[in-house]
Design a protein around this motif. Structure first.
Motif, PDB file in Angstrom:
ATOM      1  N   VAL A  96       0.845  -1.201   0.000  1.00  0.00           N
ATOM      2  CA  VAL A  96       0.000   0.000   0.000  1.00  0.00           C
ATOM      3  C   VAL A  96       0.877   1.246   0.000  1.00  0.00           C
ATOM      4  O   VAL A  96       0.601   2.220  -0.718  1.00  0.00           O
ATOM      5  N   ARG A  97       1.956   1.215   0.783  1.00  0.00           N
ATOM      6  CA  ARG A  97       2.896   2.352   0.778  1.00  0.00           C
ATOM      7  C   ARG A  97       3.468   2.563  -0.630  1.00  0.00           C
ATOM      8  O   ARG A  97       3.648   3.702  -1.068  1.00  0.00           O
ATOM      9  N   ARG A  98       3.757   1.472  -1.316  1.00  0.00           N
ATOM     10  CA  ARG A  98       4.341   1.554  -2.664  1.00  0.00           C
ATOM     11  C   ARG A  98       3.374   2.245  -3.630  1.00  0.00           C
ATOM     12  O   ARG A  98       3.793   2.884  -4.597  1.00  0.00           O
ATOM     13  N   ILE A  99       2.091   2.131  -3.366  1.00  0.00           N
ATOM     14  CA  ILE A  99       1.092   2.784  -4.210  1.00  0.00           C
ATOM     15  C   ILE A  99       0.918   4.255  -3.818  1.00  0.00           C
ATOM     16  O   ILE A  99       0.880   5.143  -4.670  1.00  0.00           O
ATOM     17  N   LEU A 100       0.825   4.498  -2.507  1.00  0.00           N
ATOM     18  CA  LEU A 100       0.463   5.829  -2.029  1.00  0.00           C
ATOM     19  C   LEU A 100       1.622   6.824  -2.008  1.00  0.00           C
ATOM     20  O   LEU A 100       1.454   7.993  -2.364  1.00  0.00           O
ATOM     21  N   GLU A 101       2.792   6.390  -1.561  1.00  0.00           N
ATOM     22  CA  GLU A 101       3.866   7.361  -1.323  1.00  0.00           C
ATOM     23  C   GLU A 101       4.472   7.950  -2.593  1.00  0.00           C
ATOM     24  O   GLU A 101       4.822   9.131  -2.603  1.00  0.00           O
ATOM     25  N   PRO A 102       4.602   7.193  -3.692  1.00  0.00           N
ATOM     26  CA  PRO A 102       5.036   7.860  -4.925  1.00  0.00           C
ATOM     27  C   PRO A 102       4.036   8.934  -5.369  1.00  0.00           C
ATOM     28  O   PRO A 102       4.447   9.994  -5.858  1.00  0.00           O
ATOM     29  N   ALA A 103       2.747   8.666  -5.191  1.00  0.00           N
ATOM     30  CA  ALA A 103       1.731   9.668  -5.534  1.00  0.00           C
ATOM     31  C   ALA A 103       1.884  10.897  -4.653  1.00  0.00           C
ATOM     32  O   ALA A 103       1.763  12.040  -5.117  1.00  0.00           O
ATOM     33  N   ALA A 108       3.848  16.433  -3.774  1.00  0.00           N
ATOM     34  CA  ALA A 108       4.731  17.283  -2.965  1.00  0.00           C
ATOM     35  C   ALA A 108       5.687  18.084  -3.842  1.00  0.00           C
ATOM     36  O   ALA A 108       6.026  19.227  -3.517  1.00  0.00           O
ATOM     37  N   ALA A 109       6.125  17.493  -4.953  1.00  0.00           N
ATOM     38  CA  ALA A 109       7.037  18.199  -5.850  1.00  0.00           C
ATOM     39  C   ALA A 109       6.385  19.457  -6.420  1.00  0.00           C
ATOM     40  O   ALA A 109       7.058  20.456  -6.706  1.00  0.00           O
ATOM     41  N   LEU A 110       5.064  19.415  -6.550  1.00  0.00           N
ATOM     42  CA  LEU A 110       4.332  20.564  -7.091  1.00  0.00           C
ATOM     43  C   LEU A 110       4.089  21.636  -6.034  1.00  0.00           C
ATOM     44  O   LEU A 110       3.786  22.779  -6.370  1.00  0.00           O
ATOM     45  N   HIS A 111       4.208  21.253  -4.767  1.00  0.00           N
ATOM     46  CA  HIS A 111       3.950  22.186  -3.671  1.00  0.00           C
ATOM     47  C   HIS A 111       5.216  22.528  -2.885  1.00  0.00           C
ATOM     48  O   HIS A 111       5.148  23.202  -1.861  1.00  0.00           O
ATOM     49  N   MET A 112       6.353  22.052  -3.367  1.00  0.00           N
ATOM     50  CA  MET A 112       7.588  22.198  -2.587  1.00  0.00           C
ATOM     51  C   MET A 112       8.020  23.656  -2.465  1.00  0.00           C
ATOM     52  O   MET A 112       7.974  24.411  -3.426  1.00  0.00           O
ATOM     53  N   THR A 113       8.423  24.012  -1.245  1.00  0.00           N
ATOM     54  CA  THR A 113       8.976  25.343  -0.978  1.00  0.00           C
ATOM     55  C   THR A 113      10.362  25.160  -0.374  1.00  0.00           C
ATOM     56  O   THR A 113      10.716  24.069   0.087  1.00  0.00           O
ATOM     57  N   ASP A 114      11.129  26.216  -0.338  1.00  0.00           N
ATOM     58  CA  ASP A 114      12.459  26.133   0.262  1.00  0.00           C
ATOM     59  C   ASP A 114      12.365  25.754   1.737  1.00  0.00           C
ATOM     60  O   ASP A 114      13.201  24.995   2.247  1.00  0.00           O
ATOM     61  N   ALA A 150       3.423  17.491   2.771  1.00  0.00           N
ATOM     62  CA  ALA A 150       3.625  18.534   1.756  1.00  0.00           C
ATOM     63  C   ALA A 150       2.835  18.276   0.481  1.00  0.00           C
ATOM     64  O   ALA A 150       2.834  19.114  -0.428  1.00  0.00           O
ATOM     65  N   SER A 151       2.143  17.144   0.426  1.00  0.00           N
ATOM     66  CA  SER A 151       1.404  16.804  -0.796  1.00  0.00           C
ATOM     67  C   SER A 151       0.217  17.728  -1.034  1.00  0.00           C
ATOM     68  O   SER A 151      -0.272  17.860  -2.158  1.00  0.00           O
ATOM     69  N   GLY A 152      -0.265  18.350   0.048  1.00  0.00           N
ATOM     70  CA  GLY A 152      -1.439  19.207  -0.085  1.00  0.00           C
ATOM     71  C   GLY A 152      -2.749  18.450  -0.012  1.00  0.00           C
ATOM     72  O   GLY A 152      -3.822  19.036  -0.128  1.00  0.00           O
ATOM     73  N   ASN A 153      -2.663  17.124   0.189  1.00  0.00           N
ATOM     74  CA  ASN A 153      -3.865  16.294   0.281  1.00  0.00           C
ATOM     75  C   ASN A 153      -3.943  15.740   1.693  1.00  0.00           C
ATOM     76  O   ASN A 153      -3.209  14.820   2.055  1.00  0.00           O
ATOM     77  N   GLU A 154      -4.824  16.303   2.493  1.00  0.00           N
ATOM     78  CA  GLU A 154      -4.909  15.953   3.900  1.00  0.00           C
ATOM     79  C   GLU A 154      -5.278  14.480   4.101  1.00  0.00           C
ATOM     80  O   GLU A 154      -4.728  13.797   4.964  1.00  0.00           O
ATOM     81  N   TYR A 155      -6.223  13.980   3.296  1.00  0.00           N
ATOM     82  CA  TYR A 155      -6.642  12.591   3.457  1.00  0.00           C
ATOM     83  C   TYR A 155      -5.508  11.639   3.113  1.00  0.00           C
ATOM     84  O   TYR A 155      -5.289  10.631   3.787  1.00  0.00           O
TER      85      TYR A 155
END
Length: 229
Positions: A96-103, A108-114, A150-155
């Motif tokens: 399940v981690r293999r499915i969820l964490e890459p997503a 997170a790459a789209l929301h990344m800040t310094d 940092a993904s921006g998706n709380e759920y």
């Protein structure tokens, strides 16, 4: 459909329709039962079930309220289930981690800040390849949680958090038994963070997939076949 299940469904409909919002107080038991055409017993069982699921908050002498319905609260029950099944379904949890964490890494790459990237770098910098395995795992968990937060998706963040606790022992086990696991973890974390800093969602997802899959593959090899099912 069982009577209690019907009662749960009816209360759920009141919440999803907006009739009862977060923090709202349910009508008195007698009034609610008559309104929904439910017996007191079935209504009480439904309320108990929804209380366990953290949808309702029963305050003795005050009334029954809808909780905040925040993802962290609602997913507590899932965390409990994962803890119960961790020994028997650990490989599946890593799946399940293999499915969820890459997503999560992709988002997170789209929301990344310094600021976020620097906090993740701090986790890497504080990880000592020659230190205790427990400290390594602690930083590993914090690093991964920082990314999903940092993904921006709380759920998504709370879902990953809810299953993460069930994987700690396996992470410690790997650190103890697999040579070079600590150094590999640090290097892979650094590669993931580099992709996040570049704002490259595909690369971040690919590196996270490689990282999590490596642990899952090790676990499959280390676990007797009868324990994997």
């Amino acid at each position: 459909m069982a009577v209690t299940d019907e009662a749960i469904l009816r209360i759920k409909e009141m919440i999803t329709s907006g009739e009862l919002g977060p923090g709202a107080r349910l009508p008195p038991e007698k009034e609610l039962g008559e309104r929904l055409g439910l017996s007191r017993n079935s209504l009480r069982e439904a309320v108990k079930a929804l209380e366990v699921m953290r949808v309702l908050d029963v305050r003795r002498g005050d009334g029954t309220y809808v909780t905040s319905l925040e993802p962290r609260l609602l997913l507590e029950a899932l965390s409990f289930v994962v803890d119960l099944h961790a020994d028997h379904s650990l490989v599946e949890i890593f799946g399940v981690r293999r499915i969820l964490e890459p997503a999560a890494a992709s988002l997170a790459a789209l929301h990344m800040t310094d600021e976020i990237a620097d906090s993740l770098q701090l986790q890497i910098d504080e990880t000592d390849a020659e230190g205790s395995i427990e400290e390594l795992v602690s930083h590993d968990v914090a690093f991964h949680q920082g990314i999903v937060d940092a993904s921006g998706n709380e759920y998504l963040a709370r879902l990953v958090e809810s299953i993460s606790g069930g994987t700690v022992r396996a992470r410690v086990w790997r650190g103890i038994t697999q040579q070079g696991a600590a150094r590999r973890t640090i290097d892979e974390h650094s590669a993931i963070l580099a992709a996040l800093r570049r704002g490259d969602p595909e690369l971040a997802a690919a590196r996270m997939l490689t990282h999590v899959s490596g642990v899952e593959e090790w676990l499959r090899d280390a676990t007797p076949p009868d324990d994997v099912a």
